[in-house]
Design a protein around this motif. Sequence first.
Motif, PDB file in Angstrom:
ATOM      1  N   THR A 152       5.885  10.229 -18.122  1.00 57.75           N
ATOM      2  CA  THR A 152       6.950   9.853 -19.052  1.00 57.75           C
ATOM      3  C   THR A 152       8.352  10.120 -18.501  1.00 57.75           C
ATOM      4  O   THR A 152       9.327   9.969 -19.216  1.00 57.75           O
ATOM      5  CB  THR A 152       6.797  10.612 -20.386  1.00 57.75           C
ATOM      6  OG1 THR A 152       6.741  12.007 -20.112  1.00 57.75           O
ATOM      7  CG2 THR A 152       5.545  10.200 -21.122  1.00 57.75           C
ATOM      8  N   ARG A 153       8.447  10.511 -17.243  1.00 58.89           N
ATOM      9  CA  ARG A 153       9.747  10.821 -16.618  1.00 58.89           C
ATOM     10  C   ARG A 153      10.499  11.842 -17.473  1.00 58.89           C
ATOM     11  O   ARG A 153      11.660  11.645 -17.843  1.00 58.89           O
ATOM     12  CB  ARG A 153      10.566   9.547 -16.408  1.00 58.89           C
ATOM     13  CG  ARG A 153      11.625   9.678 -15.299  1.00 58.89           C
ATOM     14  CD  ARG A 153      12.472   8.418 -15.132  1.00 58.89           C
ATOM     15  NE  ARG A 153      11.700   7.287 -14.656  1.00 58.89           N
ATOM     16  CZ  ARG A 153      11.726   6.081 -15.209  1.00 58.89           C
ATOM     17  NH1 ARG A 153      12.496   5.833 -16.243  1.00 58.89           N
ATOM     18  NH2 ARG A 153      10.982   5.126 -14.715  1.00 58.89           N
ATOM     19  N   SER A 155      12.338  15.301 -18.883  1.00 61.01           N
ATOM     20  CA  SER A 155      13.402  16.141 -18.334  1.00 61.01           C
ATOM     21  C   SER A 155      13.630  17.312 -19.273  1.00 61.01           C
ATOM     22  O   SER A 155      12.756  18.140 -19.435  1.00 61.01           O
ATOM     23  CB  SER A 155      14.667  15.344 -18.060  1.00 61.01           C
ATOM     24  OG  SER A 155      15.066  14.549 -19.124  1.00 61.01           O
ATOM     25  N   THR A 164      15.593  15.191 -13.252  1.00 63.42           N
ATOM     26  CA  THR A 164      14.440  14.918 -14.112  1.00 63.42           C
ATOM     27  C   THR A 164      13.184  14.845 -13.238  1.00 63.42           C
ATOM     28  O   THR A 164      13.233  15.131 -12.048  1.00 63.42           O
ATOM     29  CB  THR A 164      14.619  13.565 -14.819  1.00 63.42           C
ATOM     30  OG1 THR A 164      14.431  12.519 -13.851  1.00 63.42           O
ATOM     31  CG2 THR A 164      16.006  13.423 -15.432  1.00 63.42           C
ATOM     32  N   ARG A 166      12.008  12.252 -12.164  1.00 64.72           N
ATOM     33  CA  ARG A 166      12.297  11.265 -11.121  1.00 64.72           C
ATOM     34  C   ARG A 166      12.715  11.948  -9.822  1.00 64.72           C
ATOM     35  O   ARG A 166      12.296  11.557  -8.745  1.00 64.72           O
ATOM     36  CB  ARG A 166      13.420  10.330 -11.583  1.00 64.72           C
ATOM     37  CG  ARG A 166      13.811   9.297 -10.543  1.00 64.72           C
ATOM     38  CD  ARG A 166      14.989   8.434 -11.011  1.00 64.72           C
ATOM     39  NE  ARG A 166      15.078   7.223 -10.216  1.00 64.72           N
ATOM     40  CZ  ARG A 166      15.845   7.093  -9.126  1.00 64.72           C
ATOM     41  NH1 ARG A 166      16.572   8.090  -8.702  1.00 64.72           N
ATOM     42  NH2 ARG A 166      15.862   5.952  -8.463  1.00 64.72           N
ATOM     43  N   GLU A 167      13.574  12.942  -9.921  1.00 67.51           N
ATOM     44  CA  GLU A 167      14.105  13.604  -8.738  1.00 67.51           C
ATOM     45  C   GLU A 167      13.164  14.687  -8.222  1.00 67.51           C
ATOM     46  O   GLU A 167      13.326  15.152  -7.087  1.00 67.51           O
ATOM     47  CB  GLU A 167      15.462  14.242  -9.053  1.00 67.51           C
ATOM     48  CG  GLU A 167      16.600  13.249  -9.246  1.00 67.51           C
ATOM     49  CD  GLU A 167      16.567  12.537 -10.583  1.00 67.51           C
ATOM     50  OE1 GLU A 167      16.100  13.125 -11.573  1.00 67.51           O
ATOM     51  OE2 GLU A 167      16.983  11.364 -10.642  1.00 67.51           O
ATOM     52  N   VAL A 169       9.494  14.819  -8.504  1.00 68.92           N
ATOM     53  CA  VAL A 169       8.148  14.494  -8.044  1.00 68.92           C
ATOM     54  C   VAL A 169       8.263  13.951  -6.619  1.00 68.92           C
ATOM     55  O   VAL A 169       8.972  12.976  -6.380  1.00 68.92           O
ATOM     56  CB  VAL A 169       7.475  13.434  -8.939  1.00 68.92           C
ATOM     57  CG1 VAL A 169       6.111  13.054  -8.360  1.00 68.92           C
ATOM     58  CG2 VAL A 169       7.315  13.961 -10.356  1.00 68.92           C
ATOM     59  N   GLY A 199       8.346   6.597  -7.413  1.00 72.13           N
ATOM     60  CA  GLY A 199       9.279   6.250  -8.474  1.00 72.13           C
ATOM     61  C   GLY A 199       8.725   5.204  -9.420  1.00 72.13           C
ATOM     62  O   GLY A 199       9.031   5.212 -10.617  1.00 72.13           O
ATOM     63  N   GLY A 203       7.256   7.615 -14.932  1.00 75.25           N
ATOM     64  CA  GLY A 203       7.874   6.916 -16.053  1.00 75.25           C
ATOM     65  C   GLY A 203       7.128   5.676 -16.508  1.00 75.25           C
ATOM     66  O   GLY A 203       7.568   5.009 -17.441  1.00 75.25           O
ATOM     67  N   SER A 204       6.025   5.343 -15.849  1.00 73.71           N
ATOM     68  CA  SER A 204       5.308   4.121 -16.236  1.00 73.71           C
ATOM     69  C   SER A 204       4.312   4.374 -17.364  1.00 73.71           C
ATOM     70  O   SER A 204       3.626   3.460 -17.817  1.00 73.71           O
ATOM     71  CB  SER A 204       4.610   3.508 -15.025  1.00 73.71           C
ATOM     72  OG  SER A 204       3.576   4.350 -14.573  1.00 73.71           O
ATOM     73  N   GLY A 420      16.626   8.727 -23.289  1.00 69.92           N
ATOM     74  CA  GLY A 420      17.012   9.604 -22.194  1.00 69.92           C
ATOM     75  C   GLY A 420      15.831  10.339 -21.604  1.00 69.92           C
ATOM     76  O   GLY A 420      15.761  10.556 -20.400  1.00 69.92           O
ATOM     77  N   GLU A 421      14.861  10.703 -22.476  1.00 66.87           N
ATOM     78  CA  GLU A 421      13.774  11.546 -21.967  1.00 66.87           C
ATOM     79  C   GLU A 421      12.465  11.441 -22.728  1.00 66.87           C
ATOM     80  O   GLU A 421      11.456  11.934 -22.259  1.00 66.87           O
ATOM     81  CB  GLU A 421      14.220  13.017 -21.951  1.00 66.87           C
ATOM     82  CG  GLU A 421      14.685  13.541 -23.317  1.00 66.87           C
ATOM     83  CD  GLU A 421      15.281  14.954 -23.241  1.00 66.87           C
ATOM     84  OE1 GLU A 421      15.522  15.417 -22.115  1.00 66.87           O
ATOM     85  OE2 GLU A 421      15.487  15.569 -24.291  1.00 66.87           O
ATOM     86  N   HIS A 422      12.436  10.807 -23.882  1.00 67.43           N
ATOM     87  CA  HIS A 422      11.185  10.757 -24.653  1.00 67.43           C
ATOM     88  C   HIS A 422      10.266   9.632 -24.213  1.00 67.43           C
ATOM     89  O   HIS A 422       9.069   9.658 -24.514  1.00 67.43           O
ATOM     90  CB  HIS A 422      11.476  10.625 -26.155  1.00 67.43           C
ATOM     91  CG  HIS A 422      12.154  11.817 -26.747  1.00 67.43           C
ATOM     92  ND1 HIS A 422      12.629  11.844 -28.029  1.00 67.43           N
ATOM     93  CD2 HIS A 422      12.443  13.039 -26.218  1.00 67.43           C
ATOM     94  CE1 HIS A 422      13.182  13.033 -28.274  1.00 67.43           C
ATOM     95  NE2 HIS A 422      13.093  13.762 -27.192  1.00 67.43           N
ATOM     96  N   GLY A 423      10.791   8.643 -23.526  1.00 66.10           N
ATOM     97  CA  GLY A 423       9.981   7.510 -23.099  1.00 66.10           C
ATOM     98  C   GLY A 423      10.015   6.379 -24.115  1.00 66.10           C
ATOM     99  O   GLY A 423      10.566   6.503 -25.217  1.00 66.10           O
TER     100      GLY A 423
ATOM    101  N   ARG B 166      18.366   7.235  -2.687  1.00 65.83           N
ATOM    102  CA  ARG B 166      17.398   7.251  -3.798  1.00 65.83           C
ATOM    103  C   ARG B 166      17.958   8.022  -4.992  1.00 65.83           C
ATOM    104  O   ARG B 166      17.820   7.589  -6.127  1.00 65.83           O
ATOM    105  CB  ARG B 166      16.088   7.906  -3.346  1.00 65.83           C
ATOM    106  CG  ARG B 166      15.050   8.005  -4.451  1.00 65.83           C
ATOM    107  CD  ARG B 166      13.792   8.734  -4.000  1.00 65.83           C
ATOM    108  NE  ARG B 166      12.690   8.454  -4.898  1.00 65.83           N
ATOM    109  CZ  ARG B 166      12.353   9.210  -5.944  1.00 65.83           C
ATOM    110  NH1 ARG B 166      13.037  10.295  -6.238  1.00 65.83           N
ATOM    111  NH2 ARG B 166      11.337   8.869  -6.717  1.00 65.83           N
ATOM    112  N   ALA B 192      14.415   7.366 -19.602  1.00 66.15           N
ATOM    113  CA  ALA B 192      12.956   7.313 -19.561  1.00 66.15           C
ATOM    114  C   ALA B 192      12.490   5.925 -20.006  1.00 66.15           C
ATOM    115  O   ALA B 192      11.381   5.768 -20.495  1.00 66.15           O
ATOM    116  CB  ALA B 192      12.374   8.400 -20.455  1.00 66.15           C
ATOM    117  N   TYR B 195      10.036   0.931 -16.194  1.00 65.75           N
ATOM    118  CA  TYR B 195       9.780   1.127 -14.769  1.00 65.75           C
ATOM    119  C   TYR B 195      11.092   1.287 -14.009  1.00 65.75           C
ATOM    120  O   TYR B 195      12.097   0.652 -14.337  1.00 65.75           O
ATOM    121  CB  TYR B 195       8.999  -0.067 -14.206  1.00 65.75           C
ATOM    122  CG  TYR B 195       7.712  -0.382 -14.929  1.00 65.75           C
ATOM    123  CD1 TYR B 195       7.065   0.565 -15.720  1.00 65.75           C
ATOM    124  CD2 TYR B 195       7.133  -1.638 -14.816  1.00 65.75           C
ATOM    125  CE1 TYR B 195       5.885   0.264 -16.379  1.00 65.75           C
ATOM    126  CE2 TYR B 195       5.950  -1.950 -15.470  1.00 65.75           C
ATOM    127  CZ  TYR B 195       5.333  -1.001 -16.261  1.00 65.75           C
ATOM    128  OH  TYR B 195       4.173  -1.308 -16.907  1.00 65.75           O
TER     129      TYR B 195
END
Lengths: 464, 464
Positions: A152-153, A155, A164, A166-167, A169, A199, A203-204, A420-423, B166, B192, B195
């Motif tokens: 869910t990316r 943060s 987050t 993203r940075e 993993v 990437g 978040g997918s 922003g962060e919940h998906g 990146r 979030a 993709y």
Amino acid sequence: MNAPFAAPAIDPALVEALRALLGSRLSLSESDRAQHGRDESRHAPRLPDAVCRPHSTEEVSAIVKLCAAHGTPVIAYGVGSSLEGALIPVKGGVSIDMNEMNAILEVRSQDLDVTVQAGVTRKQLNAHLRDTGLFFPIDPGADASIGGMAATRASGTNAVRYGTMRENVLSLTVVLADGRIIRTRSRARKSAAGYDLTGLFVGSEGTLGIITEVTVRLYGIPEVMAAAICAFPSVEAAVDTVIQTIQMGIPVSRVELLDDNAISAVNAYSKLSLPVTPTLFFEFAGSQAGVEEQAAIVEEIAKGEGATNWRWSADADERNRLWQARHDIHWAIRAANPGKQGFGTDVCVPISSLAEVIRGVREDTRQQPFNTTLVGHVGDGNFHFGFQIDPDSPEEVRAAEEAYDKMVAHAVRVGGTCTGEHGVGLGKRKYMRMEYGEAVDVMHLVKNALDPQGILNPGKVLPD
Amino acid sequence: MNAPFAAPAIDPALVEALRALLGSRLSLSESDRAQHGRDESRHAPRLPDAVCRPHSTEEVSAIVKLCAAHGTPVIAYGVGSSLEGALIPVKGGVSIDMNEMNAILEVRSQDLDVTVQAGVTRKQLNAHLRDTGLFFPIDPGADASIGGMAATRASGTNAVRYGTMRENVLSLTVVLADGRIIRTRSRARKSAAGYDLTGLFVGSEGTLGIITEVTVRLYGIPEVMAAAICAFPSVEAAVDTVIQTIQMGIPVSRVELLDDNAISAVNAYSKLSLPVTPTLFFEFAGSQAGVEEQAAIVEEIAKGEGATNWRWSADADERNRLWQARHDIHWAIRAANPGKQGFGTDVCVPISSLAEVIRGVREDTRQQPFNTTLVGHVGDGNFHFGFQIDPDSPEEVRAAEEAYDKMVAHAVRVGGTCTGEHGVGLGKRKYMRMEYGEAVDVMHLVKNALDPQGILNPGKVLPD
């Protein structure tokens, strides 16, 4: 389609094959299915047809291969803390519970990274790291699984300093829609080798593959941590303080904004007497001299913006007292609004527009019967208004939804995002086209290329 | 296929349509084509059939639509500083020169971001930013275009502090293979929502779309900068110093390693008398007190690892003198090896394996007739051995290639990557399967979904 508590509508041949693979780690019980059909969101539960508890990437691969052969949906399940319905099996299928894949595979302290199975939670990881002097900083609040956080990316409050998922993993092991197993990337700190598959999967939300192992960055635990709190005459003054702080490169670890309504609730709940006005909570980290210097600079900036009641401390107990209001906010809001349900929101905007968007929400909701409270990860421009609504009032639910729609439209208009962060999950699919325009079609191209049958967490992320 | 200096083999109807669109900004001249058929790599040039100089995203879209209708390859061209043949039109086609798309569209100092057309170079951007107190930190050496840097996921010496492209590209405007224009993402600091298309296009080297506009993060210029240099008894001791420094969270801006051969060359060229031994060059940034504290801690770590000759300064002139050897290294190597050609390499490994992989290269090349020199961005585990070979000696070329193959295999074996920052281009396609295994097939799925005709920079990044 199944009704929520119907018997599973799953091919008996698939059940038999999964049973042969997993034995008692396949469950069809209604209680198990019910647990895997809901999350922390307001979205309606929907039961999966079966729950699997694999122990290895190879078992996940075998499960996915079997489901692919039957065209049956597969949905990964971490700890169930999703806030947007990301794990609800809206088209039925098999829920893959990752909790028994909870091994910490390798801590590499020299490289500041660790590889874990996807079911390891962030608190479990940090407990394991305790003696190394290292920690994993991403903190979404819930004790989420690292796999779910990657999917869910996620943060949280200290993204302003550490970024987050993203940075953070580096690499993933992923089971594809046909059961193939890939590793998305090496462990190198940087790489210019080909497409950024890490990437792409981060978040997918399980719609492109099932994450089974995660390699994340670690950081040295700072020598000293300090906290500060101060009250502002307006949200604008608080936001301007944060903008100047970040422009000066002060490496704040966290900076959180509570509005006057939130402060009222906390004063009542925690027996505090904070000025009822927008308030910033800072956390600094570094060396003793460094945090003192940071705090002094921020104090000067804040006072220039009219801040009052500045207090700071590097002592652990006093730090906790300063942050008590922030820590207690969710319980305080609940206590202040008996019988109400929190309708959570989650937009993120360029910080220059933060005060304007917040003002817009307050104006839009002024006439509503429900209370609103603001908590913002203000360093990133990410904030959450909570609307305390009567869930049995269709008018309040509709008013909250309309206010949220306006908030998202405003956020997108100023260059921000609907989450922003919940998906995205179920709840924000309707905003994707507004935010991305034709780029949504590129997402569909990628989805169709990687999951042509559409068995991976169907009905999520992308609009139809 | 065209021979290098053949007349263009391009459909006259396409030429006519491009001429109608661009007028004199379409060029078929041999000199123009020759300029757009080579880069800074050792790969054989190959001329494009035509060169276009668009002024807007819409013109790029129109060019791509025309080329798509003719099945003609399109290759974006920045400043030609690629080190891996990324821009060489190996199958002919149209080179899209982005240099006339060099407008800085909007600086948003409160949000610490800027949107530029893809042809803006990093030095142009930083000159433009001079009065804002902000800067764009990514420094790959060459004065590359921001679009080219995004396309190749560039980084450089200060990635250890600021990350690579990146981490620093927020959003892109991209022309797809069918000419459609998308924006990959909002400007929000975190999101979030769906993709990560930004991440997908960054590093795709023009094989998934043509980048026409880039929004990147900016940073406040640090108050004080300081430099330090020290000599070590071994590469291991230098690397251990860096590992401890990073574990302690010291925010070094740059940390560069030169080996004894590199120091010898610089001593001769720059009339220095540095001890001929592995040497680290540090740069620190922050407040006055902060850089002094950082330098003191690193000095203590370094001396614990046997470092000698520690020197540091926060004075600008003295700083430049300390770093002179590092700044002069490329000219020094050239002067020390008259008539030779530098065969550059670029792997990146987990830092715990850095000393081992470096030792392996030195052992493998000990018996070779050519000199080797090491320059490492050691904080990231990224390093470049230069082999100073006689380009007319097939034996030396082959020996260098074999040594590089072994270096990459070793790097991949310890969890590293075949390219830290130069990109895949033509030269490293052969390593992609070794590094990624079946994940390469996922890259092919994405490529085929986004560019079904295969007109976007064909022959690059992915192995056949």
